[in-house]
Design an enzyme around this catalytic site. Structure first.
Site, PDB file in Angstrom:
ATOM      1  CB  ALA A   1      -0.973   0.187   1.098  1.00 38.30           C
TER       2      ALA A   1
ATOM      3  CG  HIS B   1       6.108   5.587   2.774  1.00 39.46           C
ATOM      4  ND1 HIS B   1       5.947   5.936   3.750  1.00 39.46           N
ATOM      5  CD2 HIS B   1       5.025   5.346   1.967  1.00 39.46           C
ATOM      6  CE1 HIS B   1       4.733   6.140   3.835  1.00 39.46           C
ATOM      7  NE2 HIS B   1       4.006   5.733   2.892  1.00 39.46           N
TER       8      HIS B   1
ATOM      9  NE  ARG C   1      -2.337   8.287  -0.498  1.00 42.11           N
ATOM     10  CZ  ARG C   1      -1.284   8.662  -1.306  1.00 42.11           C
ATOM     11  NH1 ARG C   1      -1.348   8.534  -2.607  1.00 42.11           N
ATOM     12  NH2 ARG C   1      -0.402   9.441  -0.734  1.00 42.11           N
TER      13      ARG C   1
HETATM   14  S1  CFN Z   1       1.039   6.480   3.883  1.00 43.61           S
HETATM   15 FE1  CFN Z   1       1.583   8.971   3.989  1.00 43.61          FE
HETATM   16  S2  CFN Z   1       2.105  10.042   2.427  1.00 43.61           S
HETATM   17  S3  CFN Z   1       2.413   9.869   5.846  1.00 43.61           S
HETATM   18 FE2  CFN Z   1       0.447  10.783   5.502  1.00 43.61          FE
HETATM   19  S4  CFN Z   1       0.681  12.512   4.382  1.00 43.61           S
HETATM   20 FE3  CFN Z   1      -1.583   9.329   5.737  1.00 43.61          FE
HETATM   21  S5  CFN Z   1      -1.714   7.203   5.911  1.00 43.61           S
HETATM   22 MO1  CFN Z   1      -3.325   7.784   4.368  1.00 43.61          MO
HETATM   23  S6  CFN Z   1      -1.984   7.372   2.472  1.00 43.61           S
HETATM   24 FE4  CFN Z   1      -2.019   9.474   3.098  1.00 43.61          FE
HETATM   25 FE5  CFN Z   1       0.252  10.879   3.274  1.00 43.61          FE
HETATM   26 FE6  CFN Z   1       2.439  11.214   3.938  1.00 43.61          FE
HETATM   27 FE7  CFN Z   1      -0.702   7.783   4.221  1.00 43.61          FE
HETATM   28  S7  CFN Z   1      -1.561  11.120   1.654  1.00 43.61           S
HETATM   29  S8  CFN Z   1      -3.585  10.121   4.438  1.00 43.61           S
HETATM   30  S9  CFN Z   1      -1.101  10.820   7.322  1.00 43.61           S
HETATM   31  N1  CFN Z   1      -0.300   9.582   4.223  1.00 43.61           N
HETATM   32  C1  HCA Z   2      -3.020   3.245   2.948  1.00 43.34           C
HETATM   33  C2  HCA Z   2      -3.715   4.349   2.233  1.00 43.34           C
HETATM   34  C3  HCA Z   2      -4.600   4.963   3.296  1.00 43.34           C
HETATM   35  C4  HCA Z   2      -5.815   4.256   3.977  1.00 43.34           C
HETATM   36  C5  HCA Z   2      -6.799   5.350   4.600  1.00 43.34           C
HETATM   37  C6  HCA Z   2      -7.833   4.679   5.581  1.00 43.34           C
HETATM   38  C7  HCA Z   2      -5.120   6.392   2.508  1.00 43.34           C
HETATM   39  O1  HCA Z   2      -2.790   3.122   4.012  1.00 43.34           O
HETATM   40  O2  HCA Z   2      -2.898   2.126   2.348  1.00 43.34           O
HETATM   41  O3  HCA Z   2      -7.310   4.017   6.284  1.00 43.34           O
HETATM   42  O4  HCA Z   2      -8.671   5.266   5.280  1.00 43.34           O
HETATM   43  O5  HCA Z   2      -4.921   7.445   3.105  1.00 43.34           O
HETATM   44  O6  HCA Z   2      -5.907   6.116   1.435  1.00 43.34           O
HETATM   45  O7  HCA Z   2      -3.969   5.600   4.318  1.00 43.34           O
END
Ligand code: CFN
Ligand code: HCA
Length: 541
Positions: free
Chosen positions: A64, A194, A95
């Protein structure tokens, strides 16, 4: 109704009470009563460690983090999931990362490409099927790039996705095919994904286009994914200021943006957690420095624009940035003043990924709201404690291999355990410093900072502290609402957004005002309302 006053320490004890002793001991290290004291040694938090089996975590998997998060928002690369159909299906636009196809119209994001692995592929191997899928994608679309993502079974049966990618790239000649060993189980969370994505994007894409890019003030925007259109709003502001965004990693991005990233003069890093590896590699290989920015919150947006202008040190740019801020800010302030009459003093809890749980506390503060508990799903210690030192990294110029960068290995150099004088001495000794504050510095003393919060603890926290709003993801949404508390998704923004920049701040204020003021939730009966013996009140001082 019996009211019990609980201190943060009591709450922590309450959260741990139900666990077997061994589990409680482990979780205790991830639940921190924040000190946020400049010169004292704050409590350390354990982060980026494996979730204890049996606990229902909020986290996602490595696949993911790689396919969904980093590569997902790029429109003109065909992303093929090598695996069972569920992995591709559930990472298919959930997402809410948006895109603007542009004049060429090339956009594969609405498609879900998968090899749809079956039992016989597991037994006899899936490489042939993958090869056929790559060929089919090439024949249908003739894209510039095809990316292949491994899911758990691929690693277990040992398909060599890199060999298949190399073979097909050589066969096509005009299409860059590359693969990611991002099997879901590989790390403790999305975070490993990542890192894998960053390394491969840097190895296979960055630097491919050596035609210089136009623009006086050229930046890259790293760690911005255009969720709910955030990136559109940030680009609007950059354009108004006369700043050229060469590449966004990776919201609304294209193959060519990645390939041209080395032409920027400055890297601005929004979500440090997901993209810091690329920032460091761009600095090591091309000498492009990076600064931390944050476009979540109106004040933070203004500060970030000023920071960029200051970096270039050009008076014309600084003046223009001030003009843009002066034009935009009054509209934001007017809405904030209105909503604050209703939202001041309300409380929020933020449990999101690896940066939003920190960034969004700024927006809540602008509404007079207090974040009483927050934490990341998969942040590392530097996301909580701030990052101070980057140990040297080595780049192998020929193969472009970057030696693994693990900042947390150099723990002793974090600011919380060093005085200003000690830091000065280290600086003189040649350490390269990057300063940015993590979550802890911005959270009040006595708030609860909790890493990798789980379903049980979330319910318990809400029951004890009764926040006015709880922010997390889709897995948490309905269980929290059933407790009678408004819930806002800070991953997908539910159906809202953008929340970044000035326009985003206005959208957010209005949305939160609506949610915390909603009567709907008062019609719900939370368990402690029907069973008074469950009642407990947390009094915030
Ligand atoms: S993996 Fe990251 S990339 S860390 Fe952040 S701002 Fe969330 S968990 Mo969901 S997918 Fe999303 Fe970003 Fe950085 Fe993930 S856009 S909301 S807090 N996110
Ligand atoms: C991910 C994606 C996610 C999940 C969001 C959620 C996102 O972790 O694989 O739990 O609602 O932002 O889409 O973080």
């Amino acid at each position: 109704k019996k009211l019990v006053q609980l201190s943060p320490a009591d709450i922590k004890e309450e959260l741990l009470k139900k666990y077997p002793p061994k589990v409680a001991r482990k979780r205790a290290k991830q639940i921190m009563i924040n000190e946020a004291l400049e010169n004292e040694t704050p409590t350390e938090i354990v982060a980026n460690v494996r979730t204890i089996p049996g606990i229902i975590t909020m986290r996602g998997c490595t696949y993911a983090g790689c396919k969904g998060v980093i590569l997902g928002p790029t429109r003109d690369i065909v992303n093929i999931t090598h695996g069972p159909i569920g992995c591709g299906f559930y990472s298919w636009l959930t997402r809410r990362n948006q895109t603007e196809p542009g004049p060429d119209g090339e956009n594969y994001m609405p498609y879900c490409f998968s090899t749809d692995m079956q039992d016989q592929d597991i037994i006899f191997g899936g490489e042939k099927k993958l090869e056929a899928a790559i060929q089919e994608a090439y024949d249908l679309f003739h894209p510039k790039g095809i990316a292949v993502f491994a899911t758990c079974p691929v690693g277990l049966i040992g398909d060599d996705i890199h060999a298949v990618a190399r073979k097909m790239k050589a066969k096509f000649g005009d299409c860059n095919v590359f693969a990611f060993s991002c099997e879901g189980y590989k790390g403790v969370s999305q975070s490993a994904g990542h890192h894998i994505a960053n390394n491969q994007v840097f190895t296979h894409l960055v630097g491919e286009n050596d035609t210089p890019k136009e623009g006086k003030y050229k930046i890259n925007l790293l760690g911005e994914y255009n969720i709910g259109g955030d990136g559109f709003e940030i680009d609007r502001l950059l354009t108004l200021c006369g700043i050229t965004n060469i590449a966004t990693f990776s919201g609304n991005s294209t193959y060519d943006q990645f390939a041209s990233a080395q032409h920027a003069d400055l890297n601005t890093v929004m979500c440090h957690r997901s993209i810091n590896y690329v920032a460091d590699m761009l600095e090591a290989k091309y000498g492009i420095p990076w600064i931390k920015v944050n476009f979540i919150g109106a004040e933070a947006t203004a500060k970030s624009l000023r920071k960029i202008a200051q970096y270039f040190g050009d008076k014309a740019l600084m003046d223009r940035v001030e003009e843009v801020i002066a034009e935009e800010m009054p509209k934001v302030k007017a809405v904030a003043a209105d909503v604050r009459t209703r939202t001041t003093g309300k409380t929020a809890m933020l449990f999101v990924g690896g940066s939003r749980a920190h960034h969004y506390s700024e927006l809540f503060a602008e509404m007079g709201m207090k974040t009483i508990s927050a934490g990341y799903e998969f942040g590392h210690r530097d996301d909580y404690e701030g990052r101070q030192v980057i140990p040297d990294i080595k780049v192998d110029a020929d193969s472009r291999n970057i030696e693994e960068l693990e900042v947390t290995a150099d723990e002793k150099l974090y600011r919380p355990r060093k005085s200003a004088d000690e830091f000065k001495a280290l600086e003189e000794a040649g350490y390269k410093f990057k300063h940015y504050d993590g979550m802890n510095a911005d959270m009040d003393k006595g708030t609860l900072v909790i890493d990798d919060l789980n379903q049980y603890e979330a319910d318990k926290l809400v029951e004890i502290m009764k926040p006015d709003i709880f922010c997390a993801g889709i897995k948490e949404k309905f269980s929290i609402q059933k407790l009678g508390i408004p819930m806002k998704q800070l991953h997908s923004y539910d159906s809202g957004g953008p929340y970044a920049g000035f326009k985003g701040a206005i959208n957010f204020y209005k949305e939160i005002d609506r949610l915390v003021g909603s009567k709907v939730w008062s019609y719900m009966k939370a368990p402690w309302q029907t069973n008074p013996e469950l009642a407990a009140t947390f009094v915030w001082e």
